[in-house]
Design an enzyme around this catalytic site. Structure first.
Site, mmCIF file in Angstrom:
data_model
loop_
_atom_site.group_PDB
_atom_site.id
_atom_site.type_symbol
_atom_site.label_atom_id
_atom_site.label_comp_id
_atom_site.label_asym_id
_atom_site.label_seq_id
_atom_site.Cartn_x
_atom_site.Cartn_y
_atom_site.Cartn_z
ATOM 1 N N SER A 207 19.816 31.317 -19.395
ATOM 2 C CA SER A 207 19.919 31.973 -18.092
ATOM 3 C C SER A 207 21.390 32.125 -17.718
ATOM 4 O O SER A 207 22.256 32.075 -18.595
ATOM 5 C CB SER A 207 19.148 31.164 -17.037
ATOM 6 N N ASN A 208 21.683 32.311 -16.460
ATOM 7 C CA ASN A 208 23.076 32.409 -16.014
ATOM 8 C C ASN A 208 23.199 31.795 -14.620
ATOM 9 O O ASN A 208 22.219 31.329 -14.052
ATOM 10 C CB ASN A 208 23.551 33.868 -16.040
ATOM 11 N N ARG A 209 24.402 31.822 -14.075
ATOM 12 C CA ARG A 209 24.673 31.081 -12.835
ATOM 13 C C ARG A 209 24.306 31.836 -11.564
ATOM 14 O O ARG A 209 24.622 31.380 -10.474
ATOM 15 C CB ARG A 209 26.159 30.745 -12.761
#
Ligand code: CTP
Length: 401
Positions: A207-209
């Site tokens: 995923s990402n932030r």
């Protein structure tokens, strides 16, 4: 929006009360008629005479003013909006309980106008369970909370509790009045928000932030401005914006399906989601075990939702985002063209105040004509207002053509 509006400005006894002088000046400069009510404690922090001079009206402090015993009813009825800025922890507790032992709390029980509060207190007080409960109760009653912000506090520590800037408070007031003159009435807005999660196995993912805050602010603002809003959200910790129809998804594939389903009805698409560009080629059915050996995950590209979007209805406006770490303008321009967008919101996510999971953003709006509108660091709500205002300007020009 504030011109000619009757604002009742309540000031309570916070050290931030001195900032209400600037707020008062900004409100009157925007054309508002402001009547000030001070609590007894607020008088320690801000001189009534200065408030009287800046507002051009007598300042009220007493529930039982000789000759004006019904002041709380009169002022409550006159107000188009009641703004309490700053509001202390103690006054929030009084509001939650419905106490009315002074002029300001009496006005709050008597008024039918919208009420907004801008808290200012130490971070520990703001985080206290009693205040959290009171604030959520006030929100349920429809009271809008402005801030507080994270920043340097009177205690010398940095934390959540700082009084919002006057500019931010004015923007929120404007949003309330624009809701009664809806800027986006008739628009069918489709917003995507948050990250996507691409499964590696049943318990792990890529995923990402992204926090989703920018997309949620867009959905919330569009609802306030009178639009019908569908929010397609990846996994976030945020509460769904009231008034928006929310569709929750996990992967890029799921998000594409949801976007494609809703796109034919959308007059405005805003792709604020940070869609994962890659996913594991094959997600393991069982949890992967440690083997003690080097391992690799083979990745494959996810669909590009914007580029592969089906055709929308005539006049559809499409807004994309470009979250960059270098060559921001150049990269954003390429995406604007390649993805056939009407507007792209570019930001450098490494810049202070423009990150994925913060409460602020520093945006630049790039148009296909080459025009660039740069905005300073501002709350995500204010950034959302700027983006939606730009989209509505595109709509206005299109209608005129
Ligand atoms: N986007 C999309 N589908 C993807 C990836 C991105 O629809 N699979 C959208 C984003 O929501 C954003 C825009 O495309 O509105 C640009 O996203 P960004 O991640 O900045 O660019 P990419 O096209 O993914 O290119 P790169 O990651 O190489 O910069």
């Amino acid at each position: 929006m504030l011109s000619g509006k009757n604002i009742l400005l309540g000031i309570t006894g916070s050290i931030a009360a001195y900032k209400s002088l600037q707020l008062l000046r900004d409100l009157t400069a925007a054309g508002a008629e402001v009547h000030v009510v001070l609590t007894q404690n607020a008088k320690h922090f801000v001189p009534p005479l200065s408030l009287q001079v800046f507002s051009g009206h007598p300042v009220h402090t007493d529930l039982f003013e000789p000759g004006d015993e019904m002041a709380h009813i009169r002022l409550a009825r006159k107000a188009d909006l009641v703004l309490i800025a700053p509001v202390t922890a103690h006054f929030i507790a009084k509001m939650a309980l419905g106490l009315s032992d002074d002029l300001l709390s009496g006005i709050l029980l008597a008024t039918e106008a919208p009420v907004m509060i801008a808290p200012a207190m130490d971070a520990g007080m703001w985080a206290h369970p009693a205040i959290r409960d009171h604030v959520s109760l006030l929100q349920k009653r429809g009271i809008q909370i402005i801030g507080p912000e994270v920043g340097l506090l009177a205690s010398g520590k940095t934390g959540m509790g700082r009084f919002s800037a006057s500019e931010e408070i004015l923007k929120r007031l404007n949003a309330v009045f624009s809701a009664s003159r809806p800027l986006m009435k008739g628009e069918q807005v489709l917003v995507t928000a948050g990250p996507t999660e691409e499964a590696i196995d049943p318990v792990r993912f890529i995923s990402n932030r992204s926090s989703g805050k920018m997309g949620y602010a867009l959905a919330e603002t569009a609802v306030d401005w009178g639009a019908d809003v569908v929010l397609i959200s990846g996994p976030t910790c945020l509460s769904p914006p009231e008034g928006a129809h929310c569709v929750f998804v996990r992967s890029a594939e799921d998000m594409k399906k949801a976007v494609d389903d809703h796109l034919p009805k959308a007059s405005l698409l805003i792709m604020a989601a940070a869609v994962s560009d890659y996913r594991p080629k094959r997600a393991a059915q069982e949890k992967l075990k440690k083997t003690g050996k080097k391992t690799a995950i083979i990745l494959t590209e996810t669909p590009d939702i914007l580029s592969e979007r089906p055709e929308g209805p005539p006049g559809q406006i499409v807004v994309g985002f470009a979250a960059e770490t270098q060559n921001v303008i150049e990269n954003a321009r390429k995406k604007l063209k390649k993805k056939k967008l009407d507007l792209i919101v570019a930001n450098n996510v490494t810049q202070d105040g423009a990150g994925f999971d913060g409460d602020t953003n520093v945006i630049r709006l790039l148009h296909p004509t080459g025009k660039i509108d740069s905005h300073p660091k501002q709350s995500k709500r204010c950034a959302a207002e700027a983006i939606l205002a730009a989209a509505m300007e595109i709509r206005r020009r299109r209608v005129l053509q």
